[in-house]
Design an enzyme around this catalytic site. Sequence first.
Site, short mmCIF file in Angstrom:
data_model
loop_
_atom_site.label_atom_id
_atom_site.label_comp_id
_atom_site.label_asym_id
_atom_site.label_seq_id
_atom_site.Cartn_x
_atom_site.Cartn_y
_atom_site.Cartn_z
N ASP A 287 -8.18 -5.71 -0.61
CA ASP A 287 -9.06 -6.37 -1.38
C ASP A 287 -8.03 -8.20 -2.16
OD1 ASP A 287 -9.73 -4.52 -3.41
OD2 ASP A 287 -7.55 -3.26 -3.93
N HIS B 52 1.21 -1.28 0.22
CA HIS B 52 0.43 -0.44 0.02
C HIS B 52 0.94 0.89 0.18
CE1 HIS B 52 -2.78 2.81 1.07
NE2 HIS B 52 -3.92 1.59 -0.04
N1 COA Z 1 4.03 -7.77 -4.61
C1 COA Z 1 5.15 -7.56 -4.79
N2 COA Z 1 5.88 -6.94 -4.86
C2 COA Z 1 5.35 -5.13 -4.44
C3 COA Z 1 4.15 -5.22 -4.29
C4 COA Z 1 2.88 -6.71 -4.37
N3 COA Z 1 2.19 -6.11 -4.20
N4 COA Z 1 4.11 -3.78 -3.60
C5 COA Z 1 5.32 -3.50 -4.34
N5 COA Z 1 6.14 -3.97 -4.13
C6 COA Z 1 7.51 -3.42 -4.07
C7 COA Z 1 7.27 -3.44 -5.67
O1 COA Z 1 7.78 -4.39 -6.80
C8 COA Z 1 8.25 -2.20 -5.24
O2 COA Z 1 10.00 -3.14 -5.12
P1 COA Z 1 11.10 -2.79 -5.35
O3 COA Z 1 11.29 -0.85 -4.77
O4 COA Z 1 12.04 -3.47 -5.72
O5 COA Z 1 11.16 -2.06 -7.08
C9 COA Z 1 8.63 -1.38 -4.02
O6 COA Z 1 7.35 -2.70 -3.69
C10 COA Z 1 7.59 -0.40 -4.18
O7 COA Z 1 6.66 -0.34 -5.09
P2 COA Z 1 6.06 0.38 -5.61
O8 COA Z 1 4.51 -0.53 -6.18
O9 COA Z 1 6.32 1.22 -5.59
O10 COA Z 1 4.45 1.35 -4.18
P3 COA Z 1 3.50 2.06 -4.59
O11 COA Z 1 3.57 3.07 -3.46
O12 COA Z 1 3.70 2.93 -6.16
O13 COA Z 1 2.45 1.18 -4.91
C11 COA Z 1 0.63 -0.85 -4.83
C12 COA Z 1 1.47 0.84 -4.14
C13 COA Z 1 -0.97 -1.54 -4.04
C14 COA Z 1 0.02 0.12 -6.11
C15 COA Z 1 1.43 -1.72 -4.83
O14 COA Z 1 1.68 -2.08 -3.52
C16 COA Z 1 0.97 -2.73 -5.66
O15 COA Z 1 0.85 -2.75 -6.76
N6 COA Z 1 -0.16 -4.05 -5.08
C17 COA Z 1 0.18 -5.37 -5.71
C18 COA Z 1 -2.02 -4.25 -6.68
C19 COA Z 1 -2.83 -3.79 -5.42
O16 COA Z 1 -3.28 -5.04 -4.01
N7 COA Z 1 -3.37 -2.75 -5.13
C20 COA Z 1 -4.81 -2.64 -4.98
C21 COA Z 1 -4.22 -1.44 -3.19
S1 COA Z 1 -5.43 -1.33 -2.48
#
Ligand code: COA
Length: 378
Positions: A314, A263
């Site tokens: 989710d 998140h």
């Molecule tokens: N699975 C695997 N790795 C994850 C992850 C996940 N669900 N969520 C974050 N990470 C990792 C990223 O790969 C990144 O790693 P890195 O620094 O080595 O590249 C790091 O954690 C930071 O992630 P990032 O995508 O930049 O975080 P964000 O704040 O931009 O995104 C979300 C937040 C929620 C979009 C992200 O955690 C995600 O895509 N989750 C899965 C989708 C989801 O469940 N969405 C519902 C949100 S309520």
Amino acid sequence: MQVYDGAVDRGLEGVIACTTGISSIVDATLCYRGYTIEQLAENSSFEETVFLLWNDRLPTKGELEEFKSTIGKEAALESDLIAALKNLPTNVHPMAWLRTAVSTMGLWDVDADADATDEDANRRKAIRLTSKMGTLVAAYARIRDGKEVVSPKPDKSTAWNFLYMLKGEEPSEEMVKVFDTCLILHADHELNCSAFSARVVASSLSDMHSAIVSGIGALKGPLHGGANEQVMRTLKEVGSEDNIIPWLETALAEKRKIMGFGHRVYKNGDPRAKILRSISKEMTEKSSEPQWFKMSTILDKEMEERKGLLPNVDFYSASVYYSMGIPLDMFTPIFATSRVSGWIAHILEQYSNNRIYRPRGQWVGKTNQKYVPISERS
Ligand code: COA
């Protein structure tokens, strides 16, 4: 496409884009209008929560009765709208269908021509959009399956009506209670991607339907509301408890995002996930497929240990909906059925203190380009 990793504020992390009094996130505590999500999930109803979000206070008994009755009465779709909806293709994702359906519904809205700042017209639109969202979602499922669209009962709640219209049979009290709690948990969430989209559209003084359609478009994506459907697809892809660790090792090695984890704001856990986890346990145990909760808890533990990532809203909602016999592709539209109320609270708040959103981009592109006529380009 070139990615400019050095650009400031990728994803606007930590940026305060506006002031808001609707919902707040402080550490792992989520409040709507100052009430914790735990209190609301335990004691409130979806309709009461919507009243709270829109009015900044809990209703009196009389106000709640009247509000519920208005929502119930507005839930039905006009027959000419249903006829128009039947012409839309259903071999598309229901969120794509819903986006178009809400836009189509806007054409029929009696206040369609009202000024965006007309507070009375906006309150009427707010009721209609919130009442009819679940009706639209259920109508999609029925039309797609070649079944008759079921009309809502005006004296029933949003949760009762949704389950009734989706399945064509009266739901049990227990199902209604669980579903109502899910609606409360999904109603609002501060400046998430879809609420922000809705506010940006409203800030141009465009109409409420346009802002809601943009919210649906944003929610549809797998990084936002689309994740709940993907969680269940992941669990099915994994298939069994024995396969969780090998599957996860491969997925992480391939740098796949594991849906339902992580998140932007919560770093110590999403309080909604905790509530949904206990509902998932209860519901899956009562269903014939308790393995989905068991598998979810193992994946949850492995993700925390391996990646330090915790489940978001989710993750456990997926097994809750699945245990209720709800089709997978309905999960995100259900999110929209609830979240429309939060989007509306944000749109109303935006209109009440509006200034158009118009940020700047940090220039990182080329400069001093000289135009070459097409005949001279190789
Ligand atoms: N699975 C695997 N790795 C994850 C992850 C996940 N669900 N969520 C974050 N990470 C990792 C990223 O790969 C990144 O790693 P890195 O620094 O080595 O590249 C790091 O954690 C930071 O992630 P990032 O995508 O930049 O975080 P964000 O704040 O931009 O995104 C979300 C937040 C929620 C979009 C992200 O955690 C995600 O895509 N989750 C899965 C989708 C989801 O469940 N969405 C519902 C949100 S309520």
